[in-house]
Write a protein that holds these residues in place. Structure first.
Motif, PDB file in Angstrom:
ATOM      1  N   MET A 151       0.821  -1.215   0.000  1.00  0.00           N
ATOM      2  CA  MET A 151       0.000   0.000   0.000  1.00  0.00           C
ATOM      3  C   MET A 151       0.855   1.266   0.000  1.00  0.00           C
ATOM      4  N   SER A 152       1.944   1.222   0.757  1.00  0.00           N
ATOM      5  CA  SER A 152       2.780   2.414   0.862  1.00  0.00           C
ATOM      6  C   SER A 152       3.523   2.704  -0.426  1.00  0.00           C
ATOM      7  N   LEU A 153       3.692   1.680  -1.256  1.00  0.00           N
ATOM      8  CA  LEU A 153       4.408   1.904  -2.514  1.00  0.00           C
ATOM      9  C   LEU A 153       3.784   3.069  -3.265  1.00  0.00           C
ATOM     10  N   ARG A 154       2.461   3.041  -3.315  1.00  0.00           N
ATOM     11  CA  ARG A 154       1.737   4.113  -3.989  1.00  0.00           C
ATOM     12  C   ARG A 154       2.168   5.492  -3.510  1.00  0.00           C
ATOM     13  N   TYR A 155       2.308   5.640  -2.196  1.00  0.00           N
ATOM     14  CA  TYR A 155       2.621   6.953  -1.650  1.00  0.00           C
ATOM     15  C   TYR A 155       4.100   7.283  -1.809  1.00  0.00           C
ATOM     16  N   ASP A 159      -1.039   1.877   9.219  1.00  0.00           N
ATOM     17  CA  ASP A 159      -1.366   0.566   9.782  1.00  0.00           C
ATOM     18  C   ASP A 159      -0.080  -0.227   9.966  1.00  0.00           C
ATOM     19  N   TYR A 160       0.218  -0.431  11.229  1.00  0.00           N
ATOM     20  CA  TYR A 160       1.434  -1.144  11.581  1.00  0.00           C
ATOM     21  C   TYR A 160       1.244  -2.633  11.328  1.00  0.00           C
ATOM     22  N   VAL A 190      14.186  -3.802   2.905  1.00  0.00           N
ATOM     23  CA  VAL A 190      13.570  -2.836   3.819  1.00  0.00           C
ATOM     24  C   VAL A 190      12.265  -2.303   3.257  1.00  0.00           C
ATOM     25  N   ARG A 191      11.312  -2.238   4.099  1.00  0.00           N
ATOM     26  CA  ARG A 191      10.029  -1.674   3.691  1.00  0.00           C
ATOM     27  C   ARG A 191       9.376  -1.156   4.960  1.00  0.00           C
TER      28      ARG A 191
END
Lengths: 193, 193
Positions: A1-5, A88-89, B92-93
DNA sequence: CACGTCATGTAACCTGTTACATGATTCC
DNA sequence: GGAATCATGTAACAGGTTACATGACGTG
């Protein structure tokens, strides 16, 4: 999900082709959020479908093309919303610490080998991140330079300070992993004696 | 992939039903390697198909059944082989550090909220892990007790020491994350002034 | 004309997440 | 008789990994 950001963060600085973006990505955010090209290109297409970015096909030479992407207003909004929303951890899932908990199941030499690899692994990450810190301080990272070029003077200090802050955290993490593994080596020696 | 070995680690101590295993899991290894039940049961079936464990159906009451699993020789070998093989480190992510690198894109209050949530998140993990450390020291963790019961005296010290070592690493990580985020809060204040 | 790098992916697979599903047994 | 807990999953989906695929352009 974070890839997008992560991708939006880069594109917000200015339009880029998928290829250039991917290059910049690996030299900047990629150190914090890894993604292979095979994930980046499709994600860009998805983001375009969602209206977060827009791409224009450009010709290149006779028959070649490339797609220049820029962030839309909706994409900009999405980025800021993400910044403001709770992260979201992920639940903990740490193979190294899992293994460490059962080192009595193997030989001291095998335990040592594991810990030495752990140290090597994190030293390699550490040198990457320390390198990034140096490039931040020298304002030598191409992404950062591009970003500062479109940033008002008043915001330059903040921009640099937060990059530094992020990488400092990673550097400290790597150092802590290395220190922990070194203590592990000492522990193996003590128990082996 | 590690889930398999986390489950083997528990089962190696002695036979358990899927349900009991799952319970023990959440009280022990689950703190290092989280997995929901919906992943554990199918994984056990897969491991059985691979011959790493064997399950026997037992009756329970009138119509109820449960499946008792025990590790096969092949499973035991697989575990030790995993212990001796190099870990494959994930790239890492890290969403928190990703976001931290772009905090200038939002308001100081939003940045503070993010950092405060980060602290709360890691304090919660920290207290879990510190609790585990206490239970290790008091030899009060049920899994550890079961394990020590089947462990030769000579190996008890090692068994405990490595558990402690693993959780110490996690505790230190949590503390480092908290310290980092606190420094971040100070940084936001400074830049906001 | 060969090699690097520009340029963009597809496909299969694995792992993990989320939500839902179901029934039996035991204890109060 | 109702609640807790025993007991075991399925289904759909998201995200990431690995391997493979293809061709055009520019430079020596």
């Amino acid at each position: 999900m974070s890839l997008r950001y992560a991708l939006l963060a880069i594109l917000r600085v200015g339009p880029l082709s998928g290829y250039d973006l991917q290059k910049q990505f690996h030299q900047s955010v990629g150190h914090v959020w890894h993604a292979p090209d095979s994930q980046i290109y499709p994600e860009l297409r998805k983001m375009e479908q969602l209206g977060l970015i827009e791409g224009e096909e450009q010709t290149r030479g006779e028959r070649g093309t490339r797609r220049m992407y820029h962030v839309t207003e909706a994409g900009d909004r999405a980025f800021v919303e993400w910044m403001d929303a709770p992260l979201d951890y992920q639940r903990v899932r740490d193979p190294a610490h899992l293994r460490a908990a059962y080192l009595e199941a193997t030989t001291p030499d095998s335990a040592r080998a594991f810990l030495q690899r752990h140290i090597a692994q994190w030293e390699s990450e550490l040198s990457q991140w320390e390198g990034e810190l140096d490039r931040i301080d020298a304002v030598a990272n191409p992404m950062l330079v591009r970003r500062l070029a479109v940033t008002a003077d008043a915001d330059r200090e903040r921009t640099i300070a937060y990059k530094r802050f992020a990488y400092e955290g990673l550097v400290e993490r790597a150092q802590a992993e290395i220190a922990w593994a070194r203590r592990g080596l000492a522990l193996v020696d003590r128990l082996d004696a």
